[in-house]
Design a protein around this motif. Structure first.
Motif, PDB file in Angstrom:
ATOM      1  N   ASP A   8      17.093   7.210 -19.214  1.00  0.00           N
ATOM      2  CA  ASP A   8      17.841   6.510 -18.168  1.00  0.00           C
ATOM      3  C   ASP A   8      17.392   5.050 -18.168  1.00  0.00           C
ATOM      4  O   ASP A   8      16.649   4.607 -19.064  1.00  0.00           O
ATOM      5  CB  ASP A   8      17.712   7.228 -16.801  1.00  0.00           C
ATOM      6  N   GLY A  68      10.020  11.285 -15.133  1.00  0.00           N
ATOM      7  CA  GLY A  68      10.429  12.397 -15.991  1.00  0.00           C
ATOM      8  C   GLY A  68      10.550  13.733 -15.263  1.00  0.00           C
ATOM      9  O   GLY A  68      11.034  14.702 -15.834  1.00  0.00           O
ATOM     10  N   GLY A  69      10.123  13.781 -14.000  1.00  0.00           N
ATOM     11  CA  GLY A  69      10.155  15.060 -13.279  1.00  0.00           C
ATOM     12  C   GLY A  69      11.554  15.629 -13.140  1.00  0.00           C
ATOM     13  O   GLY A  69      11.800  16.803 -13.432  1.00  0.00           O
ATOM     14  N   LYS A 109       7.209   5.122 -16.353  1.00  0.00           N
ATOM     15  CA  LYS A 109       6.406   4.486 -15.306  1.00  0.00           C
ATOM     16  C   LYS A 109       5.008   5.096 -15.246  1.00  0.00           C
ATOM     17  O   LYS A 109       4.196   4.691 -14.414  1.00  0.00           O
ATOM     18  CB  LYS A 109       7.096   4.643 -13.943  1.00  0.00           C
TER      19      LYS A 109
HETATM   20  O1  5RP Z   1      12.150   9.808 -13.409  1.00  0.00           O
HETATM   21  C1  5RP Z   1      13.160  10.031 -12.812  1.00  0.00           C
HETATM   22  C2  5RP Z   1      13.419  11.350 -12.178  1.00  0.00           C
HETATM   23  O2  5RP Z   1      12.275  12.149 -12.228  1.00  0.00           O
HETATM   24  C3  5RP Z   1      14.224   8.987 -12.732  1.00  0.00           C
HETATM   25  O3  5RP Z   1      14.059   8.066 -13.768  1.00  0.00           O
HETATM   26  C4  5RP Z   1      14.158   8.281 -11.390  1.00  0.00           C
HETATM   27  O4  5RP Z   1      14.230   9.187 -10.302  1.00  0.00           O
HETATM   28  C5  5RP Z   1      15.287   7.266 -11.276  1.00  0.00           C
HETATM   29  O5  5RP Z   1      15.146   6.554 -10.046  1.00  0.00           O
HETATM   30  P1  5RP Z   1      15.763   5.112  -9.839  1.00  0.00           P
HETATM   31  O6  5RP Z   1      17.257   5.263  -9.914  1.00  0.00           O
HETATM   32  O7  5RP Z   1      15.270   4.703  -8.478  1.00  0.00           O
HETATM   33  O8  5RP Z   1      15.236   4.227 -10.946  1.00  0.00           O
END
Ligand code: 5RP
Length: 150
Positions: A8, A68-69, A109
């Motif tokens: 993402d 990543g969760g 992160k």
């Molecule tokens: O690691 C994640 C889920 O576990 C996602 O990358 C995260 O939740 C995305 O959040 P945002 O839209 O605030 O960047």
């Protein structure tokens, strides 16, 4: 190995780093996106990577999110996917040796790009131990089919 990789918006730069390393190691990498840092939802991406693997277009998948969760939860909803969230080399080793994971999930992160390479390298090269661990994978597959193990 044919590897489908996705991230993402949080994992774009780590995806590029890992893709360069995987390619240099001789792997065939299919970058499924995202391709920029515009905010996206990760479940469709996880579904895509999972399907690349279960439908045989990739041997393994790698998905990168912020932590990543959620990506691990989403990937594990795809029948046949065993996704492991690995933030250490030890977890990557056990993920392959015991869980025979076919998707590796990382959090950009949480770990550095250099750690991601070490983790991916261990995950790709550690063989599955089989034996009692195969019995447990068989039980997980039965759960996936809706069978009760209790
Ligand atoms: O690691 C994640 C889920 O576990 C996602 O990358 C995260 O939740 C995305 O959040 P945002 O839209 O605030 O960047």
């Amino acid at each position: 190995m044919r590897i489908a990789i996705g991230a993402d918006h949080n994992g774009i730069s780590m995806k590029a780093h890992l893709t360069r390393w995987l390619t240099a190691e001789g792997h065939e990498v299919d970058d499924r996106g995202a391709h920029d840092t515009e905010v996206v939802d990760y479940p469709p991406l996880c579904a895509d990577i999972g399907r690349q693997v279960v439908e045989g277009r990739a041997e393994r998948g790698i998905v990168i999110g912020g932590t990543g969760g959620g990506e691990a939860i989403a990937c594990n909803k795809i029948r046949g996917i065993r996704a492991g969230l690995c933030h250490s080399v030890f977890l990557a080793e056990i993920s392959s040796a015991h869980n025979k994971t076919n998707v590796l999930v990382l959090g950009a992160k949480v770990i550095s790009p250099a750690e991601a390479v070490e983790i991916a390298s261990t995950w790709l090269t550690t063989p599955f131990k089989g034996e009692r661990h195969q019995q447990r994978l068989d039980q997980i597959a039965a759960l996936e089919r809706g069978e009760s193990l209790a």
